[in-house]
Design an enzyme around this catalytic site. Structure first.
Site, short mmCIF file in Angstrom:
data_model
loop_
_atom_site.label_atom_id
_atom_site.label_comp_id
_atom_site.label_asym_id
_atom_site.label_seq_id
_atom_site.Cartn_x
_atom_site.Cartn_y
_atom_site.Cartn_z
CG ASP A 136 -2.01 -0.96 1.24
OD1 ASP A 136 -2.34 -1.48 0.16
OD2 ASP A 136 -2.58 -1.22 2.32
NE ARG A 187 -4.56 -1.71 -4.34
CZ ARG A 187 -4.18 -2.01 -3.08
NH1 ARG A 187 -3.74 -1.07 -2.27
NH2 ARG A 187 -4.21 -3.26 -2.67
CE LYS A 190 -11.41 9.49 -7.85
NZ LYS A 190 -12.70 10.19 -7.68
CG HIS A 230 -15.30 2.96 -4.09
ND1 HIS A 230 -14.28 3.60 -3.42
CD2 HIS A 230 -15.27 1.68 -3.70
CE1 HIS A 230 -13.67 2.73 -2.63
NE2 HIS A 230 -14.24 1.56 -2.79
NE ARG A 292 -11.38 4.08 3.17
CZ ARG A 292 -10.05 3.99 3.20
NH1 ARG A 292 -9.47 3.02 3.84
NH2 ARG A 292 -9.29 4.87 2.60
#
Ligand code: FDA
Length: 311
Positions: A136, A187, A190, A230, A292
């Site tokens: 990540d 990957r 944004k 998404h 989130r």
């Protein structure tokens, strides 16, 4: 994406120890705990169960053992050991072999060499057992070190390793062809972190425009890119681009977060696209959870509603 001010606010809350203790007591306490929408559970068994459910619905998954910065080499060593156990459990369970991890969890804040050595300790059994391991991307103070560690291990033959590029950062325009040139899997996201205006776009429209350009470059030149978003407009733009360019659905995948836009995940699978869900689990879920919330105000209402219904 939220405004920069709200992002800052939620990042501030993410670091609040008192709030963290309070949330940890209630968030996952019951099967309806408010954090369970976005976190698969606190144990690897719960994560494996969630992964099985996803695979049963035609989605693939990547498991992420939550934990941010290790402050000592001992903590980093423990997290690395934990990853070893997680790999074993994944192999035993028979679910797809794909994990995501953060380098600060492996000690990047303490020693770059230790983080590299710890990642190697995960990659070696990972390679033997056919795992794909994604690093990540954390906030900008770690970008250079993350690429350096990635490149050192890639040069050592660990091609089961992939990275993440953040469209919000100006530097991604230069990083992208370098990583694609290696043949590594990217990957594209944004960017979840609040970054200064000197190095990153602040307006959603600018981030989105950069994302679409980079996505098209990856679809045309990359190795099995992962489009992690998404955003329906961007997903539609990807579909239109691959149709126009004759790029097969097997040459890339969409990725989404556990609990976010489950309707969209299912719709894409039905249309024949590959969709991988990022499944976070572990006791240190609070900072991930706050990020989130920071991405979408409606999530705060969702949490408050589930807290009210717990009573
Ligand atoms: P955007 O934020 O513009 O949202 C578009 C739409 O998506 C919203 O209008 C809403 O409908 C929906 N949506 C987005 N977020 C939601 C949420 N939390 N809850 C409910 N609905 C939501 N970042 C990073 O910096 N480093 C990393 O390594 C990763 N890794 C990663 C893996 C995967 C699989 C994903 C999907 C994302 C990441 N990210 C990440 C996070 C990423 O940078 C970004 O913050 C989020 O994906 C939100 O941005 P969107 O692209 O979804 O667009």
């Amino acid at each position: 994406m939220l405004s920069a001010a709200s992002k800052t606010f939620f990042h501030f809350l993410a670091g609040n120890q008192g709030l963290q203790r309070l949330a940890s007591r209630y968030g996952m306490a019951s099967p309806t705990g408010f954090a369970r929408r976005f976190i698969a559970g606190e144990t690897v068994e719960e994560a494996i169960e969630a992964a099985r459910g996803l695979e049963g619905r035609g989605l693939s998954q990547t498991l992420d053992y939550l934990g941010e910065s290790a402050d000592t080499l001992e903590e980093a060593d423990n997290a690395t050991g934990m990853y070893g156990q997680i790999l074993d459990r994944i192999v035993e369970s028979g679910i797809g072999r794909n994990i995501s991890l953060k380098l600060t969890q492996l000690g990047l804040d303490v020693s770059r060499e230790a983080a590299l050595a710890n990642l190697r300790r995960i990659l070696e059994p990972g390679r033997t057992h056919g795992f794909f391991v994604r690093i990540d991307m954390e906030n900008s103070p770690y970008t250079d070190a993350t690429f350096e560690i990635f490149q050192a291990l890639w040069a050592d033959g660990f091609t089961n390793l992939g990275v993440v590029l953040q469209s919000a950062l100006f530097r991604t325009t230069q990083d992208l062809p370098r990583v694609v040139g290696l043949g590594a899997r990217v990957r594209l996201v944004k960017g979840a972190y609040k970054e200064p205006a000197e190095i990153a776009y602040q307006r959603k429209a600018d981030v989105d425009a950069a994302y679409v350009m980079q996505m098209q470059y990856l679809l045309s030149n990359g190795t099995f890119p992962a489009l992690a978003t998404h955003d329906v407009e961007i997903i539609d733009a990807a579909k239109a681009f691959v149709a126009k360019e004759g790029i097969g659905k097997e040459r890339f995948e969409f990725q989404m977060l556990y609990g976010v836009r489950r309707d969209l995940q299912a719709a894409l699978v039905k249309e024949g696209y590959g969709v991988r869900v990022y499944v976070p689990f572990g006791r240190q879920w609070f900072p991930y959870f706050m990020r989130r919330l920071g991405e979408r105000p409606a999530n705060v209402a969702f949490v408050l509603k589930s807290l009210a219904s717990e009573k």
